[in-house]
Design a protein around this motif. Structure first.
Motif, PDB file in Angstrom:
ATOM      1  N   VAL A 187       0.862  -1.177   0.000  1.00  0.00           N
ATOM      2  CA  VAL A 187       0.000   0.000   0.000  1.00  0.00           C
ATOM      3  C   VAL A 187       0.900   1.229   0.000  1.00  0.00           C
ATOM      4  CG1 VAL A 187      -1.837   1.269   1.155  1.00  0.00           C
ATOM      5  CG2 VAL A 187      -1.791  -1.231   1.285  1.00  0.00           C
ATOM      6  N   TYR A 188       0.973   1.899  -1.140  1.00  0.00           N
ATOM      7  CA  TYR A 188       1.731   3.140  -1.225  1.00  0.00           C
ATOM      8  C   TYR A 188       0.759   4.301  -0.968  1.00  0.00           C
ATOM      9  CZ  TYR A 188       5.491   0.414  -3.387  1.00  0.00           C
ATOM     10  OH  TYR A 188       6.486  -0.492  -3.641  1.00  0.00           O
ATOM     11  N   HIS A 189       1.218   5.269  -0.190  1.00  0.00           N
ATOM     12  CA  HIS A 189       0.332   6.379   0.170  1.00  0.00           C
ATOM     13  C   HIS A 189       0.550   7.560  -0.775  1.00  0.00           C
ATOM     14  CE1 HIS A 189      -0.439   5.052   4.577  1.00  0.00           C
ATOM     15  NE2 HIS A 189      -0.008   4.018   3.868  1.00  0.00           N
ATOM     16  N   ASN A 190      -0.545   8.069  -1.346  1.00  0.00           N
ATOM     17  CA  ASN A 190      -0.463   9.252  -2.202  1.00  0.00           C
ATOM     18  C   ASN A 190      -0.744  10.518  -1.399  1.00  0.00           C
ATOM     19  OD1 ASN A 190      -1.763   6.851  -3.916  1.00  0.00           O
ATOM     20  ND2 ASN A 190      -0.425   8.067  -5.221  1.00  0.00           N
ATOM     21  N   GLY A 191      -1.741  10.449  -0.541  1.00  0.00           N
ATOM     22  CA  GLY A 191      -2.110  11.638   0.232  1.00  0.00           C
ATOM     23  C   GLY A 191      -2.667  11.246   1.581  1.00  0.00           C
ATOM     24  N   THR A 192      -1.793  11.090   2.572  1.00  0.00           N
ATOM     25  CA  THR A 192      -2.221  10.724   3.929  1.00  0.00           C
ATOM     26  C   THR A 192      -1.344  11.451   4.938  1.00  0.00           C
ATOM     27  OG1 THR A 192      -0.638   8.911   4.148  1.00  0.00           O
ATOM     28  CG2 THR A 192      -2.788   8.349   3.211  1.00  0.00           C
ATOM     29  N   ALA A 193      -1.872  11.592   6.146  1.00  0.00           N
ATOM     30  CA  ALA A 193      -1.068  12.140   7.251  1.00  0.00           C
ATOM     31  C   ALA A 193      -1.590  11.550   8.551  1.00  0.00           C
ATOM     32  CB  ALA A 193      -1.167  13.656   7.287  1.00  0.00           C
ATOM     33  N   PHE A 194      -0.729  11.481   9.545  1.00  0.00           N
ATOM     34  CA  PHE A 194      -1.190  11.106  10.876  1.00  0.00           C
ATOM     35  C   PHE A 194      -1.747  12.334  11.569  1.00  0.00           C
ATOM     36  CE2 PHE A 194       1.904   7.629  10.252  1.00  0.00           C
ATOM     37  CZ  PHE A 194       1.041   6.563  10.482  1.00  0.00           C
ATOM     38  N   GLY A 195      -2.787  12.123  12.346  1.00  0.00           N
ATOM     39  CA  GLY A 195      -3.354  13.227  13.128  1.00  0.00           C
ATOM     40  C   GLY A 195      -4.064  12.644  14.333  1.00  0.00           C
ATOM     41  N   ASP A 213      -7.668  12.020  16.409  1.00  0.00           N
ATOM     42  CA  ASP A 213      -9.122  12.056  16.264  1.00  0.00           C
ATOM     43  C   ASP A 213      -9.732  12.779  17.472  1.00  0.00           C
ATOM     44  OD1 ASP A 213      -9.193  10.296  18.365  1.00  0.00           O
ATOM     45  OD2 ASP A 213      -9.709   8.534  17.164  1.00  0.00           O
ATOM     46  N   ALA A 214     -11.074  12.836  17.492  1.00  0.00           N
ATOM     47  CA  ALA A 214     -11.763  13.620  18.537  1.00  0.00           C
ATOM     48  C   ALA A 214     -11.387  13.142  19.942  1.00  0.00           C
ATOM     49  CB  ALA A 214     -13.274  13.519  18.325  1.00  0.00           C
ATOM     50  N   ARG A 215     -11.036  11.841  20.066  1.00  0.00           N
ATOM     51  CA  ARG A 215     -10.682  11.323  21.396  1.00  0.00           C
ATOM     52  C   ARG A 215      -9.184  11.454  21.686  1.00  0.00           C
ATOM     53  NH1 ARG A 215     -13.292   6.335  20.059  1.00  0.00           N
ATOM     54  NH2 ARG A 215     -15.539   6.572  20.203  1.00  0.00           N
ATOM     55  N   GLY A 216      -8.469  12.064  20.751  1.00  0.00           N
ATOM     56  CA  GLY A 216      -7.041  12.290  20.998  1.00  0.00           C
ATOM     57  C   GLY A 216      -6.159  11.134  20.569  1.00  0.00           C
ATOM     58  N   ALA A 217      -6.764  10.103  19.962  1.00  0.00           N
ATOM     59  CA  ALA A 217      -5.950   8.952  19.533  1.00  0.00           C
ATOM     60  C   ALA A 217      -5.309   9.250  18.177  1.00  0.00           C
ATOM     61  CB  ALA A 217      -6.828   7.712  19.429  1.00  0.00           C
ATOM     62  N   GLU A 218      -4.096   8.725  17.963  1.00  0.00           N
ATOM     63  CA  GLU A 218      -3.418   8.947  16.686  1.00  0.00           C
ATOM     64  C   GLU A 218      -4.077   8.101  15.603  1.00  0.00           C
ATOM     65  OE1 GLU A 218       0.987   8.151  15.756  1.00  0.00           O
ATOM     66  OE2 GLU A 218       0.633  10.306  15.538  1.00  0.00           O
ATOM     67  N   ARG A 219      -4.423   8.738  14.491  1.00  0.00           N
ATOM     68  CA  ARG A 219      -5.097   8.060  13.382  1.00  0.00           C
ATOM     69  C   ARG A 219      -4.485   8.518  12.063  1.00  0.00           C
ATOM     70  NH1 ARG A 219     -10.534   6.552  14.635  1.00  0.00           N
ATOM     71  NH2 ARG A 219     -10.724   6.070  12.435  1.00  0.00           N
ATOM     72  N   LEU A 220      -4.813   7.736  11.048  1.00  0.00           N
ATOM     73  CA  LEU A 220      -4.398   8.101   9.702  1.00  0.00           C
ATOM     74  C   LEU A 220      -5.552   8.850   9.033  1.00  0.00           C
ATOM     75  CD1 LEU A 220      -1.935   7.465   7.890  1.00  0.00           C
ATOM     76  CD2 LEU A 220      -3.204   5.489   7.045  1.00  0.00           C
ATOM     77  N   PHE A 221      -5.239   9.971   8.352  1.00  0.00           N
ATOM     78  CA  PHE A 221      -6.273  10.765   7.680  1.00  0.00           C
ATOM     79  C   PHE A 221      -5.928  10.979   6.213  1.00  0.00           C
ATOM     80  CE2 PHE A 221      -6.672  11.886  12.122  1.00  0.00           C
ATOM     81  CZ  PHE A 221      -8.039  12.005  12.315  1.00  0.00           C
ATOM     82  N   THR A 222      -6.962  11.229   5.412  1.00  0.00           N
ATOM     83  CA  THR A 222      -6.736  11.562   4.002  1.00  0.00           C
ATOM     84  C   THR A 222      -6.282  13.017   3.897  1.00  0.00           C
ATOM     85  OG1 THR A 222      -8.975  12.376   3.602  1.00  0.00           O
ATOM     86  CG2 THR A 222      -8.623  10.010   3.325  1.00  0.00           C
ATOM     87  N   THR A 223      -5.409  13.299   2.925  1.00  0.00           N
ATOM     88  CA  THR A 223      -4.985  14.693   2.725  1.00  0.00           C
ATOM     89  C   THR A 223      -5.104  15.131   1.272  1.00  0.00           C
ATOM     90  OG1 THR A 223      -2.695  14.021   2.343  1.00  0.00           O
ATOM     91  CG2 THR A 223      -3.261  14.632   4.597  1.00  0.00           C
ATOM     92  N   GLY A 224      -5.510  14.241   0.371  1.00  0.00           N
ATOM     93  CA  GLY A 224      -5.492  14.652  -1.033  1.00  0.00           C
ATOM     94  C   GLY A 224      -6.569  13.957  -1.855  1.00  0.00           C
ATOM     95  N   GLY A 225      -6.531  14.217  -3.157  1.00  0.00           N
ATOM     96  CA  GLY A 225      -7.472  13.608  -4.087  1.00  0.00           C
ATOM     97  C   GLY A 225      -7.177  12.132  -4.255  1.00  0.00           C
ATOM     98  N   ARG A 226      -5.924  11.820  -4.583  1.00  0.00           N
ATOM     99  CA  ARG A 226      -5.516  10.420  -4.569  1.00  0.00           C
ATOM    100  C   ARG A 226      -5.004  10.126  -3.168  1.00  0.00           C
ATOM    101  NH1 ARG A 226      -2.308   9.599 -10.191  1.00  0.00           N
ATOM    102  NH2 ARG A 226      -1.104  11.283  -9.280  1.00  0.00           N
ATOM    103  N   VAL A 227      -5.418   9.020  -2.597  1.00  0.00           N
ATOM    104  CA  VAL A 227      -5.113   8.761  -1.178  1.00  0.00           C
ATOM    105  C   VAL A 227      -4.135   7.596  -1.023  1.00  0.00           C
ATOM    106  CG1 VAL A 227      -6.109   8.174   1.061  1.00  0.00           C
ATOM    107  CG2 VAL A 227      -7.337   9.727  -0.478  1.00  0.00           C
ATOM    108  N   LEU A 228      -4.477   6.447  -1.613  1.00  0.00           N
ATOM    109  CA  LEU A 228      -3.645   5.242  -1.454  1.00  0.00           C
ATOM    110  C   LEU A 228      -3.600   4.511  -2.789  1.00  0.00           C
ATOM    111  CD1 LEU A 228      -5.458   3.876   1.731  1.00  0.00           C
ATOM    112  CD2 LEU A 228      -3.153   4.830   1.744  1.00  0.00           C
ATOM    113  N   THR A 229      -2.492   3.852  -3.074  1.00  0.00           N
ATOM    114  CA  THR A 229      -2.438   2.952  -4.231  1.00  0.00           C
ATOM    115  C   THR A 229      -2.143   1.550  -3.716  1.00  0.00           C
ATOM    116  OG1 THR A 229      -1.668   4.739  -5.651  1.00  0.00           O
ATOM    117  CG2 THR A 229      -1.311   2.491  -6.451  1.00  0.00           C
ATOM    118  N   VAL A 230      -3.093   0.651  -3.931  1.00  0.00           N
ATOM    119  CA  VAL A 230      -2.971  -0.724  -3.427  1.00  0.00           C
ATOM    120  C   VAL A 230      -2.436  -1.591  -4.560  1.00  0.00           C
ATOM    121  CG1 VAL A 230      -4.248  -2.673  -2.468  1.00  0.00           C
ATOM    122  CG2 VAL A 230      -4.846  -0.328  -1.809  1.00  0.00           C
ATOM    123  N   VAL A 231      -1.307  -2.229  -4.321  1.00  0.00           N
ATOM    124  CA  VAL A 231      -0.619  -2.960  -5.386  1.00  0.00           C
ATOM    125  C   VAL A 231      -0.616  -4.461  -5.082  1.00  0.00           C
ATOM    126  CG1 VAL A 231       1.540  -3.216  -6.672  1.00  0.00           C
ATOM    127  CG2 VAL A 231       0.863  -0.958  -5.822  1.00  0.00           C
TER     128      VAL A 231
END
Ligand code: AMP
Ligand code: GLY
Length: 475
Positions: free
Chosen positions: A412-420, A422-440
């Motif tokens: 899984v190559y990431h095109n547009g993601t970042a860690f951030g 969530d509302a409960r303060g837990a670290e999660r992965l979020f989308t940041t762009g139009g293309r998000v992931l490329t699954v190979v």
């Protein structure tokens, strides 16, 4: 040598794939990626290049980072950094860097320059003329259609327009309107359209051809079948909805994207065609560029080609040059590279590419891009807001789930993601762009690789996730 430190400059999925290729080298201990994305830190040996806790982005900061960490070799992915002269700056600082110098990026940055050069050195291209005056361009359109009633024109903004600067026309009226819209009003591509290239429209099959060069030796890389349209067959309803939401009056227009997926090897690029492209296009372009400008082109290059038919023979002609690897093409080509990426890059730097033998896995890799699609969101005012999704306006910052369910042999190559958080303060992965992931998915046969990719992409979830269902079908 051991303990090599590599820096990859790229923010997208191509950067993940390049970093992954370096990480497979036993000569490399650490791969930094600038500015990278969340995926860059999820691969073995790979880290985001940070300064004071933040990803480094500016060329000056990237240079400082490379010096501070004692980076041995830097590899640059995208055209933006290349045309900003990152290779020139690194070289002036005495740092080893792979990629073309700023002087060479004009091959991608000015379509008119590239076409003039190719014509001059005898590389086959469609008939073209460059114009800076809209009246003259309109005059040319009128005489072209009077002389060639059976033919058509393509109108291209000369400069960088995020891959969208070409309008393929089906009539004289369309061509004239394209010139008006690019050069006069509303200046669709801004300053990129101050000059236009008017080019004969060719019929045939399109092919993206990738190569690597040290300025003298040129080797073909494996190629990839690409899928540029946003929607696949049978998605007419989704296309109409997309166009209604994005305001395109042509409701049946299936928009172009940077790529929705692809697979490698390419199904109809055989050795004969590859040799012809090398001999008539790739090698003469690299040599011609050196002879015309005095600069050696070093790094990756890709040619957008139309394979035309003339008297039963396949004749490749150049539509465009890009001074880099493609995204998402790199994500399906590079996993198949068996040659050590570090040694390959060193050979490019040292002008010793002729001493390297490129080896490729016979496997097929199928890559499917998960993109930020249509989302209906309750707006704060209480009025619902709806966005059509990539390549049009889309929402980001959507939490991504299910990556842990992906099988270990699927990349899984990431095109547009970042860690951030969530509302409960837990670290999660979020989308940041139009293309998000490329699954190979990978397999001995296309069908098996395709199944691996689709079985696994189905386990991934985010609000608005969409992907084409036909990658690997209908070549
Ligand atoms: P470009 O901006 O030059 O990469 O062109 C974008 C797309 O427009 C290409 O991938 C082709 O599908 C199409 N195109 C560009 N030039 C031509 C041409 N001369 N004849 C036919 N199609 C073209
Ligand atoms: N996938 C097309 C590009 O990278 O330009």
């Amino acid at each position: 040598m051991s303990g090599g430190k590599v820096l990859v400059v790229d923010a997208g999925g191509r950067g993940n794939a390049i970093a992954h290729a370096f990480a497979r080298s036993p000569l490399v201990d650490r791969v930094y990626v600038a500015p990278g994305n969340a995926g860059s830190s999820m691969m073995e040996k790979c880290r985001i290049a940070l300064s004071g806790g933040d990803p480094v982005r500016e060329i000056g900061d990237i240079v400082s980072f490379a010096k501070k960490k004692g980076v041995d070799l830097t590899f640059v992915g995208p055209e933006g950094y290349l045309s900003d002269g990152i290779v020139n700056v690194f070289t002036e600082e005495g740092l080893d860097v792979v990629g073309p110098r700023r002087e060479a990026t004009v091959l991608e940055g000015s379509k008119g320059y590239a076409k003039d050069l190719l014509k001059e050195i005898g590389v086959p291209i469609p008939h073209h003329r460059n114009f800076t005056d809209p009246e003259e361009a309109l005059g040319h359109i009128a005489s072209f259609y009077a002389e060639n009633p059976e033919k058509n024109l393509v109108v291209k903004a000369d400069g960088l327009a995020a891959g969208k600067g070409s309008i393929v026309c089906a009539s004289e009226e369309e061509a004239a309107s394209a010139v008006e819209r690019i050069m006069v009003e509303p200046r669709l591509f801004g300053d990129a359209g101050r000059r236009v290239v008017l080019e004969e429209r060719l019929e045939g099959r399109e092919l993206m051809f990738f190569a690597v060069t040290d300025g003298r030796t040129v080797f073909p890389l494996e190629s990839a079948m690409d899928y540029k349209r946003a929607f696949g067959p049978g998605e007419e309803v989704a296309i109409r909805l997309y166009n209604r939401l994005s305001g395109d009056p042509n409701l049946d227009h299936n928009p172009n994207t940077g790529g929705m997926g692809g697979y490698s090897p390419h199904p109809w690029l055989d050795d004969d065609l590859s040799e012809r492209i090398m001999g008539e296009i790739a090698v003469p372009t690299i040599r011609g560029f050196r002879e015309e400008t005095g600069f050696e082109y070093r790094g990756m290059i890709y040619f957008g080609l139309m394979i035309t038919e003339e008297e039963g023979e396949r004749v490749p002609k150049v539509l465009e040059i890009n001074v880099r690897l493609g995204d998402p093409e790199a994500e399906v080509i590079l996993p198949r590279l068996e040659t050590d990426m570090y040694l390959l890059s060193r050979a490019v730097l040292d002008g010793e590419l002729d001493s390297v033998k490129l080896k490729w896995s016979p496997d097929t890799c199928v890559g499917v891009c998960a993109i930020s699609g249509r989302v209906v969101k309750p707006a704060s005012s209480g009025v619902q807001e709806e966005r059509p999704g990539y390549p049009g306006p889309h929402y980001t910052n959507m939490p991504i789930r299910g990556l842990e369910k992906v099988d270990p042999d699927v990349l899984v190559y990431h095109n547009g993601t970042a860690f951030g958080r969530d509302a409960r303060g837990a670290e999660r992965l979020f989308t940041t762009g139009g293309r998000v992931l490329t699954v190979v998915g990978r397999g001995a046969k296309l069908q098996a690789a395709r199944e691996r990719a689709y079985e696994n992409i189905r386990r991934i979830r985010f609000n608005g996730i969409r992907y084409r269902r036909d990658i690997g079908l209908f070549p």
